[in-house]
Design an enzyme around this catalytic site. Sequence first.
Site, PDB file in Angstrom:
ATOM      1  N   CYS A   1       0.864  -1.176   0.000  1.00 30.27           N
ATOM      2  CA  CYS A   1       0.000   0.000   0.000  1.00 30.27           C
ATOM      3  C   CYS A   1       0.904   1.231   0.000  1.00 30.27           C
ATOM      4  O   CYS A   1       1.437   1.625   1.035  1.00 30.27           O
ATOM      5  CB  CYS A   1      -0.906  -0.005   1.230  1.00 30.27           C
ATOM      6  SG  CYS A   1      -2.072   1.358   1.216  1.00 30.27           S
ATOM      7  N   LEU A   2       1.125   1.779  -1.178  1.00 30.85           N
ATOM      8  CA  LEU A   2       2.008   2.933  -1.338  1.00 30.85           C
ATOM      9  C   LEU A   2       1.385   3.831  -2.396  1.00 30.85           C
ATOM     10  O   LEU A   2       1.166   3.385  -3.529  1.00 30.85           O
ATOM     11  CB  LEU A   2       3.402   2.450  -1.761  1.00 30.85           C
ATOM     12  CG  LEU A   2       4.515   3.479  -1.879  1.00 30.85           C
ATOM     13  CD1 LEU A   2       4.794   4.149  -0.536  1.00 30.85           C
ATOM     14  CD2 LEU A   2       5.787   2.841  -2.417  1.00 30.85           C
TER      15      LEU A   2
END
EC number: 2.3.2.23
Length: 147
Positions: free
Chosen positions: A85-86
Amino acid sequence: MALKRINKELSDLARDPPAQCSAGPVGDDMFHWQATIMGPNDSPYQGGVFFLTIHFPTDYPFKPPKVAFTTRIYHPNINSNGSICLDILRSQWSPALTISKVLLSICSLLCDPNPDDPLVPEIARIYKTDRDKYNRISREWTQKYAM
């Protein structure tokens, strides 16, 4: 277009590799790379070697690469499938970004997790409420899976 850009990034990486990171194609397929990130010294992942896969879309760099951990890691922003999750791999992607910058962003995510945007809420909760436990489990997983 994509292949030319990918080749340029490969030669840039060879000339000026980012600290603690490496990446390159798997076999002859320039659209499929493997990357390595060394666990940062100021993190519970210190001493670990983490492998990631990078898949470039055919319309790269206008669409982000798909990057995932193949080494298991205990982290609020990385799930058991290796998904990360970036924001720059999703909504904040820009064609100005490179694999080198992506790998450095993942390195900094290892040092500074973002528990407010977690992929694994339970790990985020432990990170926020019991940092010693989080660090201990992260070190255990690093020793078990990344060494």
